[in-house]
Design a protein around this motif. Structure first.
Motif, mmCIF file in Angstrom:
data_model
loop_
_atom_site.group_PDB
_atom_site.id
_atom_site.type_symbol
_atom_site.label_atom_id
_atom_site.label_comp_id
_atom_site.label_asym_id
_atom_site.label_seq_id
_atom_site.Cartn_x
_atom_site.Cartn_y
_atom_site.Cartn_z
ATOM 1 N N ARG A 8 16.440 -18.266 -33.463
ATOM 2 C CA ARG A 8 16.296 -18.966 -34.737
ATOM 3 C C ARG A 8 14.840 -18.986 -35.198
ATOM 4 N NH1 ARG A 8 20.510 -20.011 -32.040
ATOM 5 N NH2 ARG A 8 22.449 -20.844 -32.957
ATOM 6 N N SER A 9 13.943 -19.149 -34.241
ATOM 7 C CA SER A 9 12.522 -19.159 -34.587
ATOM 8 C C SER A 9 12.086 -17.806 -35.139
ATOM 9 C CB SER A 9 11.703 -19.518 -33.344
ATOM 10 O OG SER A 9 10.319 -19.406 -33.607
ATOM 11 N N ARG A 12 13.515 -17.304 -38.688
ATOM 12 C CA ARG A 12 12.763 -18.082 -39.695
ATOM 13 C C ARG A 12 11.403 -17.434 -39.966
ATOM 14 N NH1 ARG A 12 14.879 -22.525 -36.701
ATOM 15 N NH2 ARG A 12 12.866 -22.752 -35.643
ATOM 16 N N LYS A 13 10.745 -16.964 -38.906
ATOM 17 C CA LYS A 13 9.439 -16.334 -39.080
ATOM 18 C C LYS A 13 9.553 -15.068 -39.929
ATOM 19 C CE LYS A 13 7.463 -13.863 -35.834
ATOM 20 N NZ LYS A 13 6.796 -13.438 -34.573
ATOM 21 N N GLN A 16 10.088 -15.778 -43.582
ATOM 22 C CA GLN A 16 8.827 -16.133 -44.247
ATOM 23 C C GLN A 16 7.999 -14.875 -44.530
ATOM 24 O OE1 GLN A 16 6.457 -18.906 -42.005
ATOM 25 N NE2 GLN A 16 5.096 -19.363 -43.714
ATOM 26 N N LEU A 22 15.613 -19.968 -48.590
ATOM 27 C CA LEU A 22 16.931 -20.154 -47.992
ATOM 28 C C LEU A 22 18.013 -19.629 -48.928
ATOM 29 C CD1 LEU A 22 18.466 -21.336 -45.559
ATOM 30 C CD2 LEU A 22 18.684 -23.480 -46.840
ATOM 31 N N SER A 37 21.777 -23.129 -43.356
ATOM 32 C CA SER A 37 20.772 -24.111 -42.950
ATOM 33 C C SER A 37 21.132 -24.748 -41.611
ATOM 34 C CB SER A 37 20.644 -25.193 -44.025
ATOM 35 O OG SER A 37 19.702 -26.175 -43.622
ATOM 36 N N LEU A 40 20.411 -22.275 -38.750
ATOM 37 C CA LEU A 40 19.011 -21.975 -38.464
ATOM 38 C C LEU A 40 18.174 -23.198 -38.092
ATOM 39 C CD1 LEU A 40 18.208 -19.343 -41.260
ATOM 40 C CD2 LEU A 40 18.783 -18.933 -38.857
ATOM 41 N N ASN A 41 18.615 -24.369 -38.498
ATOM 42 C CA ASN A 41 17.732 -25.539 -38.378
ATOM 43 C C ASN A 41 18.295 -26.698 -37.568
ATOM 44 O OD1 ASN A 41 15.710 -24.357 -40.173
ATOM 45 N ND2 ASN A 41 17.194 -24.747 -41.818
#
Length: 465
Positions: A8-9, A12-13, A16, A22, A37, A40-41
């Protein structure tokens, strides 16, 4: 849990870095925004990442297929138990992409509970059905290693699949594969038994193991007869007809059984007994249930019977049949390799000339390199070796050496140590007549054998190497 956080990290990276919001990522992956969401979070234990969504994310981020799959292994068990909804699609994708290490890591977790072996087998069958024979191997190996019931049908089928997957151009590996499978051949469902016996018999043919080949042929004939009788009884009794699901038409297994038995007797020098078995497949028009494919196969056996009758004539020294046989081969190009392998050997044995035959069939001989299955490779090997002897006897050293070099290359290709040794001995007889180019080619072959350890050469004299 740690690997789930890493996935997940990383996602997300990369979002970005690629400038995804999102909402934009939701559109690119076709995953509902609120659910995306959560994936991933939030706590991975509560919201495990489905395989199809993971692949969608990989594609949207323009990452290579299989990206972070090593981390996804833990995702399959993140809830504390096996979740088939993630395990199965993950293993299927890993097999498709050749991610063997990931497959093995999942399997090591699955077999902590041996009740999961049935799941492993089901997935293996799906991979195999998709045409990915090699991709299914680790899964079948897992079943074969951990199934405790030796008469289990899934174990027998797994061993059969492994046997088929292992067959290739290496004779020693083929022998090992046949030896492992042999004890399971009669534990298979009937349709697999027919295919398995035929493959075993063909394998023993390439290994020149005539005794085992003949035993498999005997079993094939008996089983094919039983199945044939059962199929006909179902038709006459109007019972529900079941599909046999074999790879070939039933007439093939029956005919091949007789063909292989004829071959067994022929290889042992019992030519009249061989003719009797040729009669067993020369006319199969009586076989009921012959559809278009069945009729085609029946006609093939009729052609094989004619060709093999000529072959027996040659083996028995009836060289007055050579011209007739040559004309037959010229009109049946696919039989030329088989026929010439026999003709050259018998010419050496009985001392008659085959120059006209070689000239008439020269165009087909030039195409022999196109035949690269294990049976054809063996026939090419014997053809070139015996042709070397033929030219040696005629004093044509250059042709002898060229054919010897071809036989040596083929011996290495199929890992035939005994024929390699004979080829080395033959080359040494002609070494003084060899050109520099031929000597360099010979040296290159020997070096290849040394480097790759392709053959057991302990019985060869050091002076050859």
């Amino acid at each position: 849990m740690e690997q789930a956080i890493v996935i997940r990290s990383e996602i997300r990276k990369c979002m970005q870095e690629e400038g995804f919001t999102l909402g934009g990522f939701s559109k690119a992956t076709e995953i509902r925004g609120s659910y995306l969401s959560l994936l991933l979070n939030h706590d991975p234990h509560k919201y495990p990442l489905p395989m199809r969504h993971f692949d969608s994310m990989i594609q949207a981020l323009d990452k290579p297929e299989g990206w972070l799959y090593e981390c996804y292994v833990d995702e399959c068990f993140i809830t504390g138990k096996t979740d088939r909804r993630r395990v199965e699609p993950f293993l299927l994708r890993c097999a498709e992409l050749g991610k063997t290490e990931c497959i093995e890591r999942v399997l090591s977790r699955l077999i902590e509970n041996l009740n999961q072996l049935s799941l492993v087998f089901e997935i293996a069958e799906k991979v195999h059905a998709a045409g990915n024979q090699q991709g299914a191997v680790p899964l079948y190996e897992c079943v074969a290693e951990h199934e405790k019931h030796q008469h289990s049908e899934t174990l027998a089928i797994s061993q059969y699949r492994l046997f088929r997957a292992a067959l290739g151009q290496d004779l020693q590996k083929n022998r090992d594969a046949a030896t492992r499978f042999l004890q399971f051949r009669n534990r298979l469902p009937v349709h697999f038994q027919l295919d398995g016996l035929l493959q075993l018999a063909n394998t023993y043919y390439t290994l020149s193991d005539w005794k085992r080949m003949g035993e498999c042929a005997d079993e094939l004939i008996v089983l094919a007869k039983v199945v044939y009788q059962e199929q006909n009884q179902r038709k006459t009794s109007k019972r529900e007809k079941t599909s046999l699901n074999t790879e070939r038409h039933l007439v093939v297994y029956y005919g091949q059984g007789f063909l292989l038995k004829a071959t067994e007797y022929e290889k042992q020098g019992f030519y009249e007994d061989s003719r009797k078995y040729i009669d067993g497949y020369s006319d199969l028009s009586w076989f009921k249930g012959l559809d278009i494919i069945g009729i085609e196969e029946m006609n093939k056996f009729k052609m094989f019977a004619v060709a093999n009758s000529y072959m027996l004539d040659m083996l028995m020294g009836h060289n007055h049949k050579l011209t007739e046989y040559t004309h037959y081969l010229a009109s049946h190009p696919r039989e030329v390799l088989f026929g010439l392998a026999i003709i050259v050997g018998t010419a050496n044995k009985y001392g008659f000339s085959i120059d006209k035959t070689l000239e008439e069939l020269s165009e087909e001989i030039s195409k022999f390199n196109e035949y690269d299955d294990i049976i054809a490779l063996g026939r090419r090997l014997h053809f070139h070796y015996h042709l070397s002897l033929y030219y040696l006897d005629k004093g044509l050293s250059d042709q002898c050496i060229q054919n010897t070099l071809q036989s040596l290359n083929l011996s290495v290709t199929i890992n035939n140590s005994s024929m390699f040794a004979q080829g080395v001995a033959l080359f040494e007889l002609c070494r003084e007549q060899a050109t520099e180019g031929q000597l360099n080619c010979y040296k290159k072959i020997l070096e290849e054998v040394r480097v790759h350890e392709r053959l057991n050469l302990c019985h060869l004299s050091n002076k050859f190497l």
